[in-house]
Design a protein around this motif. Sequence first.
Motif, PDB file in Angstrom:
ATOM      1  N   ASP A 289     -44.731 -43.679 109.666  1.00 32.59           N
ATOM      2  CA  ASP A 289     -43.877 -43.641 108.466  1.00 32.59           C
ATOM      3  C   ASP A 289     -42.677 -42.738 108.699  1.00 32.59           C
ATOM      4  O   ASP A 289     -41.555 -43.058 108.286  1.00 32.59           O
ATOM      5  N   ARG A 290     -42.924 -41.619 109.366  1.00 34.59           N
ATOM      6  CA  ARG A 290     -41.836 -40.679 109.655  1.00 34.59           C
ATOM      7  C   ARG A 290     -40.820 -41.304 110.607  1.00 34.59           C
ATOM      8  O   ARG A 290     -39.608 -41.194 110.409  1.00 34.59           O
ATOM      9  N   LEU A 291     -41.300 -41.970 111.649  1.00 34.91           N
ATOM     10  CA  LEU A 291     -40.399 -42.604 112.619  1.00 34.91           C
ATOM     11  C   LEU A 291     -39.515 -43.669 111.969  1.00 34.91           C
ATOM     12  O   LEU A 291     -38.369 -43.874 112.378  1.00 34.91           O
ATOM     13  N   SER A 292     -40.053 -44.346 110.967  1.00 41.41           N
ATOM     14  CA  SER A 292     -39.311 -45.446 110.340  1.00 41.41           C
ATOM     15  C   SER A 292     -38.364 -44.970 109.239  1.00 41.41           C
ATOM     16  O   SER A 292     -37.533 -45.757 108.761  1.00 41.41           O
ATOM     17  N   GLU A 293     -38.471 -43.712 108.824  1.00 44.26           N
ATOM     18  CA  GLU A 293     -37.531 -43.177 107.839  1.00 44.26           C
ATOM     19  C   GLU A 293     -36.116 -43.209 108.404  1.00 44.26           C
ATOM     20  O   GLU A 293     -35.910 -43.117 109.611  1.00 44.26           O
ATOM     21  N   THR A 294     -35.145 -43.324 107.523  1.00 41.94           N
ATOM     22  CA  THR A 294     -33.754 -43.404 107.965  1.00 41.94           C
ATOM     23  C   THR A 294     -32.904 -42.304 107.347  1.00 41.94           C
ATOM     24  O   THR A 294     -33.234 -41.769 106.286  1.00 41.94           O
ATOM     25  N   ILE A 295     -31.831 -41.984 108.057  1.00 39.69           N
ATOM     26  CA  ILE A 295     -30.820 -41.069 107.535  1.00 39.69           C
ATOM     27  C   ILE A 295     -29.458 -41.723 107.711  1.00 39.69           C
ATOM     28  O   ILE A 295     -29.300 -42.645 108.516  1.00 39.69           O
ATOM     29  N   GLN A 296     -28.473 -41.264 106.974  1.00 38.44           N
ATOM     30  CA  GLN A 296     -27.108 -41.734 107.154  1.00 38.44           C
ATOM     31  C   GLN A 296     -26.489 -40.936 108.292  1.00 38.44           C
ATOM     32  O   GLN A 296     -26.233 -39.747 108.150  1.00 38.44           O
ATOM     33  N   HIS A 297     -26.284 -41.592 109.420  1.00 43.47           N
ATOM     34  CA  HIS A 297     -25.777 -40.901 110.609  1.00 43.47           C
ATOM     35  C   HIS A 297     -24.319 -40.504 110.395  1.00 43.47           C
ATOM     36  O   HIS A 297     -23.482 -41.330 110.002  1.00 43.47           O
ATOM     37  N   ARG A 298     -24.009 -39.243 110.677  1.00 44.02           N
ATOM     38  CA  ARG A 298     -22.668 -38.721 110.402  1.00 44.02           C
ATOM     39  C   ARG A 298     -21.597 -39.349 111.285  1.00 44.02           C
ATOM     40  O   ARG A 298     -20.467 -39.559 110.849  1.00 44.02           O
ATOM     41  N   THR A 299     -21.948 -39.623 112.537  1.00 37.23           N
ATOM     42  CA  THR A 299     -20.961 -40.164 113.471  1.00 37.23           C
ATOM     43  C   THR A 299     -20.878 -41.683 113.401  1.00 37.23           C
ATOM     44  O   THR A 299     -19.788 -42.260 113.359  1.00 37.23           O
ATOM     45  N   LEU A 300     -22.032 -42.343 113.375  1.00 40.17           N
ATOM     46  CA  LEU A 300     -22.064 -43.807 113.363  1.00 40.17           C
ATOM     47  C   LEU A 300     -21.770 -44.385 111.989  1.00 40.17           C
ATOM     48  O   LEU A 300     -21.457 -45.563 111.851  1.00 40.17           O
ATOM     49  N   ASN A 301     -21.917 -43.536 110.961  1.00 41.57           N
ATOM     50  CA  ASN A 301     -21.655 -43.950 109.573  1.00 41.57           C
ATOM     51  C   ASN A 301     -22.511 -45.142 109.154  1.00 41.57           C
ATOM     52  O   ASN A 301     -22.039 -46.085 108.506  1.00 41.57           O
ATOM     53  N   SER A 305     -32.862 -44.898 111.964  1.00 45.08           N
ATOM     54  CA  SER A 305     -34.238 -44.406 111.846  1.00 45.08           C
ATOM     55  C   SER A 305     -34.436 -43.182 112.726  1.00 45.08           C
ATOM     56  O   SER A 305     -33.721 -42.978 113.724  1.00 45.08           O
ATOM     57  N   TYR A 306     -35.429 -42.369 112.385  1.00 45.85           N
ATOM     58  CA  TYR A 306     -35.746 -41.211 113.218  1.00 45.85           C
ATOM     59  C   TYR A 306     -36.127 -41.651 114.629  1.00 45.85           C
ATOM     60  O   TYR A 306     -35.801 -40.976 115.602  1.00 45.85           O
ATOM     61  N   LYS A 307     -36.798 -42.791 114.736  1.00 44.36           N
ATOM     62  CA  LYS A 307     -37.166 -43.294 116.061  1.00 44.36           C
ATOM     63  C   LYS A 307     -35.929 -43.595 116.893  1.00 44.36           C
ATOM     64  O   LYS A 307     -35.874 -43.280 118.089  1.00 44.36           O
ATOM     65  N   HIS A 308     -34.930 -44.199 116.268  1.00 45.37           N
ATOM     66  CA  HIS A 308     -33.706 -44.545 117.005  1.00 45.37           C
ATOM     67  C   HIS A 308     -32.906 -43.298 117.376  1.00 45.37           C
ATOM     68  O   HIS A 308     -32.154 -43.311 118.357  1.00 45.37           O
ATOM     69  N   LEU A 309     -33.076 -42.229 116.607  1.00 42.67           N
ATOM     70  CA  LEU A 309     -32.379 -40.981 116.932  1.00 42.67           C
ATOM     71  C   LEU A 309     -32.746 -40.483 118.335  1.00 42.67           C
ATOM     72  O   LEU A 309     -31.923 -39.892 119.029  1.00 42.67           O
ATOM     73  N   ILE A 310     -33.998 -40.733 118.749  1.00 45.71           N
ATOM     74  CA  ILE A 310     -34.430 -40.286 120.078  1.00 45.71           C
ATOM     75  C   ILE A 310     -33.636 -41.026 121.154  1.00 45.71           C
ATOM     76  O   ILE A 310     -33.172 -40.421 122.126  1.00 45.71           O
ATOM     77  N   LYS A 311     -33.466 -42.332 120.978  1.00 45.93           N
ATOM     78  CA  LYS A 311     -32.693 -43.095 121.962  1.00 45.93           C
ATOM     79  C   LYS A 311     -31.230 -42.650 121.966  1.00 45.93           C
ATOM     80  O   LYS A 311     -30.600 -42.541 123.025  1.00 45.93           O
ATOM     81  N   LEU A 312     -30.688 -42.376 120.788  1.00 50.95           N
ATOM     82  CA  LEU A 312     -29.308 -41.890 120.721  1.00 50.95           C
ATOM     83  C   LEU A 312     -29.154 -40.561 121.460  1.00 50.95           C
ATOM     84  O   LEU A 312     -28.118 -40.309 122.084  1.00 50.95           O
ATOM     85  N   GLU A 313     -30.200 -39.734 121.404  1.00 47.98           N
ATOM     86  CA  GLU A 313     -30.171 -38.460 122.129  1.00 47.98           C
ATOM     87  C   GLU A 313     -30.122 -38.707 123.635  1.00 47.98           C
ATOM     88  O   GLU A 313     -29.434 -37.986 124.366  1.00 47.98           O
ATOM     89  N   CYS A 314     -30.829 -39.723 124.091  1.00 47.21           N
ATOM     90  CA  CYS A 314     -30.788 -40.089 125.515  1.00 47.21           C
ATOM     91  C   CYS A 314     -29.387 -40.530 125.922  1.00 47.21           C
ATOM     92  O   CYS A 314     -28.900 -40.158 126.999  1.00 47.21           O
ATOM     93  N   TYR A 315     -28.742 -41.317 125.072  1.00 50.52           N
ATOM     94  CA  TYR A 315     -27.380 -41.755 125.375  1.00 50.52           C
ATOM     95  C   TYR A 315     -26.438 -40.562 125.494  1.00 50.52           C
ATOM     96  O   TYR A 315     -25.534 -40.541 126.345  1.00 50.52           O
ATOM     97  N   LYS A 316     -26.650 -39.569 124.623  1.00 50.30           N
ATOM     98  CA  LYS A 316     -25.805 -38.365 124.685  1.00 50.30           C
ATOM     99  C   LYS A 316     -26.024 -37.612 125.990  1.00 50.30           C
ATOM    100  O   LYS A 316     -25.075 -37.060 126.567  1.00 50.30           O
ATOM    101  N   LEU A 317     -27.271 -37.568 126.448  1.00 47.97           N
ATOM    102  CA  LEU A 317     -27.554 -36.917 127.734  1.00 47.97           C
ATOM    103  C   LEU A 317     -26.898 -37.671 128.887  1.00 47.97           C
ATOM    104  O   LEU A 317     -26.365 -37.052 129.825  1.00 47.97           O
ATOM    105  N   VAL A 318     -26.921 -39.008 128.832  1.00 51.18           N
ATOM    106  CA  VAL A 318     -26.266 -39.809 129.872  1.00 51.18           C
ATOM    107  C   VAL A 318     -24.773 -39.495 129.914  1.00 51.18           C
ATOM    108  O   VAL A 318     -24.191 -39.280 130.989  1.00 51.18           O
ATOM    109  N   LYS A 319     -24.138 -39.448 128.762  1.00 47.47           N
ATOM    110  CA  LYS A 319     -22.699 -39.145 128.711  1.00 47.47           C
ATOM    111  C   LYS A 319     -22.404 -37.759 129.255  1.00 47.47           C
ATOM    112  O   LYS A 319     -21.383 -37.536 129.906  1.00 47.47           O
TER     113      LYS A 319
END
Length: 334
Positions: A289-301, A305-319
């Motif tokens: 339930d926690r992973l599926s919760e969503t927030i309004q992302h400040r940058t992507l507007n 979901s919290y789950k997708h935030l983890i993948k976005l963090e990986c993309y930031k590390l790649v950059k």
Amino acid sequence: MKKTYYLFNPGRLSRKDNTLKFVAFDEDGYEQKPRYLPIENVDELYAFGALDANSALYNFLGQQQVPVHFFDYYENYTGSFMPKDALLSGKALMAQARVYDNKTKRIELARLILEGAAHNMIKNLKYYDKRGKDLLPVIERIEVYRNQFEHVKAIDELMGLEGNIRRTYYEGFELIVNDFSMSGRSMRPPQNEVNALISFGNMMCYSQCLRAIHQTQLNPVISFLHTPGERRFSLSLDLAEVFKPLLVDRVVFKVLNKKIIGLKDFDKSLNLVVLKNGGKKAFVKAFEDRLSETIQHRTLNRSVSYKHLIKLECYKLVKHILEIEKYKPFKMWW
């Protein structure tokens, strides 16, 4: 939409055309009614019981990019079957290794990861302080440690600060959690209910981070805060530092304070404390339930979901390692 499936009972997993067939065994070893899972609906599998499967099944899972994460009876993460890397990049691998090999760059990135972790821990404490838990002294002590980050010159020193912050942070659990006492962090084995939930939740978080890493160009064995070692995906430990306060600790507080999990859900018969199957199922549901919760992302507007935030963090590390954009760790702002 693809889902994560959790196999709590021991059983036999096999391929049946384009579906997965799971036959669970009861406590007496008798087969239960088969359950069929269409492969196109399966994102990943978690096996908490003994799993009987053959190479044909794993070939099928590999072709379909479905990983399997394994846990033993004591809730320890023991390993994963990961499909062949689909996003191989020699350029990214070399860049990741160079950052690790450069003392200055590694310290900088490790410091940023720990800064994100410390910020999110403090956010948790402030949330409950506003609700009358009197956590200001704990917050102030963590702030003292956090202010020392910029002066650190070695990874060992940074990990020492991380340990001090965690010990202080866990002192706050005594005020946040109702009816249960943590009595300090104990692992391998956990000595009480709160520690059992934290250990179980952390393992869930590590495997989520590993899955996200696998979906990007990052290599999971080259880390920056934690020292890379043999037979472990140490980058997932780095990434989990940022997300454990958000994904694990908040779930622990919820399931205990709302009495979703109680004393009846723990097994204390082996000089340690582990979750029974019912407790695991309740925690996994709260975690999902926690992973599926969503927030309004400040940058992507847009909602993320919290789950997708983890993948976005990986993309930031790649950059960051490709020197495209400096890494900014995820920090709760609410």
